[in-house]
Design an enzyme around this catalytic site. Structure first.
Site, PDB file in Angstrom:
ATOM      1  N   GLY A   5     -20.631 -11.224  39.674  1.00  0.00           N
ATOM      2  CA  GLY A   5     -21.975 -11.764  39.834  1.00  0.00           C
ATOM      3  C   GLY A   5     -21.930 -13.269  39.994  1.00  0.00           C
ATOM      4  O   GLY A   5     -20.940 -13.916  39.655  1.00  0.00           O
ATOM      5  N   GLN A  10     -25.079 -21.823  39.633  1.00  0.00           N
ATOM      6  CA  GLN A  10     -23.622 -22.018  39.652  1.00  0.00           C
ATOM      7  C   GLN A  10     -23.144 -22.673  40.939  1.00  0.00           C
ATOM      8  O   GLN A  10     -22.031 -23.202  40.991  1.00  0.00           O
ATOM      9  CB  GLN A  10     -22.900 -20.673  39.481  1.00  0.00           C
ATOM     10  CG  GLN A  10     -23.060 -20.083  38.101  1.00  0.00           C
ATOM     11  CD  GLN A  10     -22.314 -18.771  37.995  1.00  0.00           C
ATOM     12  OE1 GLN A  10     -22.854 -17.724  38.326  1.00  0.00           O
ATOM     13  NE2 GLN A  10     -21.063 -18.837  37.562  1.00  0.00           N
ATOM     14  N   CYS A  58     -16.323 -16.119  33.199  1.00  0.00           N
ATOM     15  CA  CYS A  58     -17.327 -16.669  34.107  1.00  0.00           C
ATOM     16  C   CYS A  58     -16.626 -17.483  35.187  1.00  0.00           C
ATOM     17  O   CYS A  58     -15.700 -18.234  34.886  1.00  0.00           O
ATOM     18  CB  CYS A  58     -18.283 -17.558  33.320  1.00  0.00           C
ATOM     19  SG  CYS A  58     -19.557 -18.326  34.332  1.00  0.00           S
ATOM     20  N   LEU A  59     -17.071 -17.339  36.428  1.00  0.00           N
ATOM     21  CA  LEU A  59     -16.468 -18.115  37.521  1.00  0.00           C
ATOM     22  C   LEU A  59     -16.613 -19.621  37.291  1.00  0.00           C
ATOM     23  O   LEU A  59     -15.805 -20.401  37.783  1.00  0.00           O
ATOM     24  CB  LEU A  59     -17.124 -17.728  38.857  1.00  0.00           C
ATOM     25  CG  LEU A  59     -16.862 -16.304  39.334  1.00  0.00           C
ATOM     26  CD1 LEU A  59     -17.691 -16.009  40.570  1.00  0.00           C
ATOM     27  CD2 LEU A  59     -15.389 -16.086  39.623  1.00  0.00           C
ATOM     28  N   HIS A 100     -25.669 -11.902  31.438  1.00  0.00           N
ATOM     29  CA  HIS A 100     -24.814 -13.065  31.692  1.00  0.00           C
ATOM     30  C   HIS A 100     -25.384 -13.886  32.852  1.00  0.00           C
ATOM     31  O   HIS A 100     -25.535 -15.104  32.745  1.00  0.00           O
ATOM     32  CB  HIS A 100     -23.392 -12.588  32.003  1.00  0.00           C
ATOM     33  CG  HIS A 100     -22.438 -13.676  32.391  1.00  0.00           C
ATOM     34  ND1 HIS A 100     -21.339 -14.014  31.630  1.00  0.00           N
ATOM     35  CD2 HIS A 100     -22.421 -14.514  33.472  1.00  0.00           C
ATOM     36  CE1 HIS A 100     -20.696 -15.016  32.223  1.00  0.00           C
ATOM     37  NE2 HIS A 100     -21.324 -15.327  33.348  1.00  0.00           N
ATOM     38  N   GLU A 101     -25.704 -13.204  33.960  1.00  0.00           N
ATOM     39  CA  GLU A 101     -26.191 -13.924  35.149  1.00  0.00           C
ATOM     40  C   GLU A 101     -27.574 -14.524  34.899  1.00  0.00           C
ATOM     41  O   GLU A 101     -27.845 -15.650  35.317  1.00  0.00           O
ATOM     42  CB  GLU A 101     -26.201 -13.007  36.371  1.00  0.00           C
ATOM     43  CG  GLU A 101     -24.832 -12.457  36.775  1.00  0.00           C
ATOM     44  CD  GLU A 101     -23.765 -13.528  36.968  1.00  0.00           C
ATOM     45  OE1 GLU A 101     -24.111 -14.671  37.307  1.00  0.00           O
ATOM     46  OE2 GLU A 101     -22.582 -13.234  36.751  1.00  0.00           O
ATOM     47  N   HIS A 104     -27.597 -17.822  33.161  1.00  0.00           N
ATOM     48  CA  HIS A 104     -27.359 -18.992  34.017  1.00  0.00           C
ATOM     49  C   HIS A 104     -28.681 -19.584  34.513  1.00  0.00           C
ATOM     50  O   HIS A 104     -28.799 -20.791  34.680  1.00  0.00           O
ATOM     51  CB  HIS A 104     -26.504 -18.616  35.235  1.00  0.00           C
ATOM     52  CG  HIS A 104     -25.037 -18.517  34.946  1.00  0.00           C
ATOM     53  ND1 HIS A 104     -24.287 -19.572  34.476  1.00  0.00           N
ATOM     54  CD2 HIS A 104     -24.176 -17.483  35.084  1.00  0.00           C
ATOM     55  CE1 HIS A 104     -23.026 -19.184  34.331  1.00  0.00           C
ATOM     56  NE2 HIS A 104     -22.927 -17.921  34.686  1.00  0.00           N
TER      57      HIS A 104
HETATM   58 ZN   LIG Z   1     -21.192 -16.883  34.705  1.00  0.00          ZN
END
Ligand SMILES: [Zn+2]
Length: 146
Positions: A5, A10, A58-59, A100-101, A104
């Protein structure tokens, strides 16, 4: 990348948009099979209080993962890329990905759910990420310290 995701903040966009493609983890979490969706203005409602703690990454925080408690059962409301409204009860690992997303979108990251002591213990790793010393196999731009 091997992420499941990505949220607009981000990539430096101040929009309430999330994309999820969770098929890569379907082998371990069947609820994630063939789930590929765009969430515009998602709203998460907690349906029961049970939490499960699992490792999460997380990216935006390359080379790091921590055990994070998450609610297992949520109701998600969103508008898709064709501006069609949706509402669905979501459980398990897919509920974790959504939470999680959506975090953000509120300026939160998964490390905001770990204990202060744990955060202190990974401070060195976080500093390496913030200063661009962590390597990863996808493009990352580091925000200069204000
Ligand atoms: Zn993340």
């Amino acid at each position: 990348s091997d992420g499941v995701g990505l949220a607009a903040p981000q990539i430096g966009r101040n929009d309430r948009i999330v994309v999820i493609d969770s098929n890569a983890v379907a082998e371990h979490f069947p609820e994630c099979a063939d789930r590929k969706f765009t969430l515009i203005n998602p709203e998460v409602e907690v349906l029961d209080g049970e939490t499960i703690t699992r490792d999460e990454g997380c990216l935006s925080l390359p080379d790091l993962s921590e055990a994070v408690p998450r609610i297992e059962h949520i109701r998600l409301k969103w508008v898709d890329e064709n501006f069609e409204p949706h509402e669905e009860e979501i459980t398990g690992f897919l509920a974790r990905i959504v939470q999680h997303e959506c975090d953000h979108l509120e300026g939160k990251m998964y490390i905001d759910h770990i204990s202060p002591i744990r955060k202190q213990l990974i401070k060195g790793k976080l500093n390496r990420i913030v200063t661009g010393k962590t390597r990863c196999d996808y493009p990352v731009r580091y925000a200069p310290k204000k």
